[in-house]
Write an enzyme that holds these catalytic residues in place. Structure first.
Site, PDB file in Angstrom:
ATOM      1  N   SER A   1      21.919  10.884  22.729  1.00  0.00           N
ATOM      2  CA  SER A   1      22.442  12.156  22.237  1.00  0.00           C
ATOM      3  C   SER A   1      21.981  13.348  23.071  1.00  0.00           C
ATOM      4  O   SER A   1      22.313  13.451  24.234  1.00  0.00           O
ATOM      5  CB  SER A   1      22.072  12.299  20.764  1.00  0.00           C
ATOM      6  OG  SER A   1      22.678  13.426  20.216  1.00  0.00           O
TER       7      SER A   1
ATOM      8  N   ASP B   1      26.534  18.286  23.775  1.00  0.00           N
ATOM      9  CA  ASP B   1      25.383  17.481  24.187  1.00  0.00           C
ATOM     10  C   ASP B   1      25.944  16.239  24.913  1.00  0.00           C
ATOM     11  O   ASP B   1      27.153  16.148  25.143  1.00  0.00           O
ATOM     12  CB  ASP B   1      24.486  17.120  22.990  1.00  0.00           C
ATOM     13  CG  ASP B   1      25.183  16.249  21.964  1.00  0.00           C
ATOM     14  OD1 ASP B   1      26.426  16.214  21.960  1.00  0.00           O
ATOM     15  OD2 ASP B   1      24.494  15.599  21.160  1.00  0.00           O
TER      16      ASP B   1
ATOM     17  N   ASP C   1      26.536  13.136  24.143  1.00  0.00           N
ATOM     18  CA  ASP C   1      27.511  12.240  23.499  1.00  0.00           C
ATOM     19  C   ASP C   1      28.575  13.015  22.725  1.00  0.00           C
ATOM     20  O   ASP C   1      29.379  12.418  22.007  1.00  0.00           O
ATOM     21  CB  ASP C   1      26.812  11.198  22.619  1.00  0.00           C
ATOM     22  CG  ASP C   1      26.166  11.805  21.399  1.00  0.00           C
ATOM     23  OD1 ASP C   1      25.677  12.948  21.485  1.00  0.00           O
ATOM     24  OD2 ASP C   1      26.140  11.148  20.339  1.00  0.00           O
TER      25      ASP C   1
ATOM     26  N   ASP D   1      28.853  14.929  20.120  1.00  0.00           N
ATOM     27  CA  ASP D   1      29.067  15.132  18.680  1.00  0.00           C
ATOM     28  C   ASP D   1      28.726  16.566  18.289  1.00  0.00           C
ATOM     29  O   ASP D   1      29.016  16.992  17.185  1.00  0.00           O
ATOM     30  CB  ASP D   1      28.267  14.111  17.840  1.00  0.00           C
ATOM     31  CG  ASP D   1      26.782  14.194  18.074  1.00  0.00           C
ATOM     32  OD1 ASP D   1      26.358  14.693  19.140  1.00  0.00           O
ATOM     33  OD2 ASP D   1      26.015  13.765  17.186  1.00  0.00           O
TER      34      ASP D   1
END
Ligand code: MG
Length: 467
Positions: free
Chosen positions: A105, A249, A251, A253
């Protein structure tokens, strides 16, 4: 489990130290066994979808994950590089029994991890995660013989399907957006959102300026999209006279916004601004975590709707959203959950909805932000020395601040007039997080500092005077 960090959605570790191929394959096999056990009565083949962000270690981890899953008889559907929300959306689309995302993440480049989700693409509950860890630790992986190994297939449908879903959702009016041709700068930190977000915004007729949108894992800034990390994005917004800047970020999300004046606004605004738009369209409760800004309470009050607060972590927010049939959920980190798309934080939908917000309001982002009551958040991360127990610090805090108004939903939240401080052990790093919010930056900093100093003192005392 030694140095691996167990997070709300999975595990994370430092590559080369504790995130090693045999451990990764073993964890994937433990997850494969868990999935097989949960679908024991299913007659069809058990399939697990996987994807990864762009980290340099992702290719290595992908091979280990595939090997681990296949060795337990799971058929692997590899979606390649794509955001966590895209993988989790595909879980229901592909009707797989589980999903595994290879990502750390917002953690720095040296980290990687595995996030695990069940059938419908929701992260494992605490009980389910404990079961996977138990299988890992006890070595109860059910390795299959030669003739029942899993197979591997690939799918490149993930990004187009995620885009289609967003474009067809009631959150946005694609025709209306196309007429305005907004200029948007996207900073995807060369992460998993590098392809989909510019593509989606172009499909909405935006003039997209790409910054760090090569999905090559070269993080040109720390992956956490907090204002202090977004200097290059702010400059690019000003240079290109854009209407809006946005940052993910690794990833994707999460989403943080930058105004047309080139000012990165706190990631806390993402949820509050989006909630104001969504609550205009849909009535119903919203769900936030204990560490999310009081701005969400102000927005909800304006729309006459309740806010329910949960422990920090997407899975806690999602569970409460499902229970309440909430119309929106989110965290102060820039993660927003849109139930019409799916039940996980989705920085891609957030990007489209942020554009819709400007179109629908007819205002600039800086003007929208100026209409929000001003809150100031102070955040501190206090590294936990190896000999100190994070939980013990939390217990000491509960005892020490017992005379104040406390909320113990997650760690300790100390409430004073129109201000609060939370003390929590991080789910993703070996740190105690102290967050505070107040109506002035001075008060927020002072409150946060007061509590942080006390915690530092306890940690030093438990570590023979050293920090
Ligand atoms: Mg993330």
């Amino acid at each position: 489990m030694n140095e691996w960090i167990v997070s709300a959605s999975g595990i994370r570790g430092i590559v080369g130290e504790c995130f090693l191929p045999h451990d990764i394959a073993r964890m994937a096999a433990a997850f494969g066994t868990f999935v097989q056990n949960s679908h024991r009565h299913q007659r069809e083949d058990i399939r697990v979808a996987i994807a990864r962000d762009t980290r340099a270690s992702g290719a290595m981890a992908r091979h280990a994950v595939i090997a681990g899953l296949m060795s337990t008889g799971c058929h692997v559907v590899d979606l390649g590089i794509c955001p966590t929300p895209t993988l989790l959306l595909m879980a229901s689309e592909l009707n797989v029994a589980g999903s595994m995302m290879i990502t750390a993440s917002h953690n720095p480049a040296e980290w990687n991890g595995m996030e695990m989700a069940t059938t419908c693409g929701t992260f494992l509950t605490e009980t389910e995660r404990a079961e996977v860890l138990r299988i890992y630790e006890t070595g109860e992986m059910q390795f299959q013989p030669w003739n029942t190994q899993g197979n591997l297939s690939k799918s490149d449908r993930a990004i187009p399907i995620h885009m289609e879903r967003i474009l067809a959702s009631s959150y946005i009016d694609p025709e209306g957006i196309r007429q305005r041709r907004l200029r948007v700068v996207v900073d995807a930190v060369n992460g998993a959102g590098s392809t989909i977000t510019p593509k989606l915004l172009r499909a909405l007729g935006c003039d997209v300026v790409e910054l760090h949108c090569e999905p090559n894992g070269a993080f040109r800034r720390p992956p956490e999209p907090t204002p202090k990390n977004l200097e290059a994005l702010c400059d690019r917004v000003k240079q290109s006279r854009a209407d809006l800047g946005m940052a993910h970020d690794a990833d994707a999300d999460r989403l943080t916004l930058v105004t047309e004046e080139g000012e990165a606004i706190s990631e806390e605004y993402t949820f509050a601004l989006i909630a104001d738009l969504v609550l205009n369209k849909q009535a119903g409760p919203v769900v936030a975590t204990v560490s999310t800004s009081l701005m969400i309470d102000d927005v909800a009050k304006k729309h006459n709707t309740p806010v329910s607060r949960t422990k920090v972590g997407v899975n806690h927010v999602v569970n409460e959203m499902l229970r309440l049939e909430a119309v929106l959920g989110g965290e102060g980190t820039g993660g927003v959950i849109f139930p019409e798309i799916h039940h996980t934080s989705d920085g891609i939908t957030s990007a489209a909805v942020a554009v819709q917000l400007l179109i629908e309001s007819g205002e600039t982002l800086s003007s929208l932000v100026s209409q929000f009551p001003k809150y100031f958040i102070a955040k501190k991360s206090l590294p936990i020395p190896p000999s100190v127990e994070g939980d013990e610090i939390i217990r000491r805090a509960i005892a020490a601040f017992n005379h104040e108004r406390l909320d113990l939903t997650d760690g300790v939240k100390i409430l004073r007039d129109a201000s609060w401080v939370t003390i929590r052990k991080s789910g993703t790093e070996p740190v105690i997080r102290v967050f505070g919010e107040a109506r002035s930056s001075h008060r927020a900093n002072r409150f946060c500092e007061e509590i942080a100093q006390q915690i530092q003192h306890w940690m030093a005392a438990s570590n023979g005077g050293r920090l």
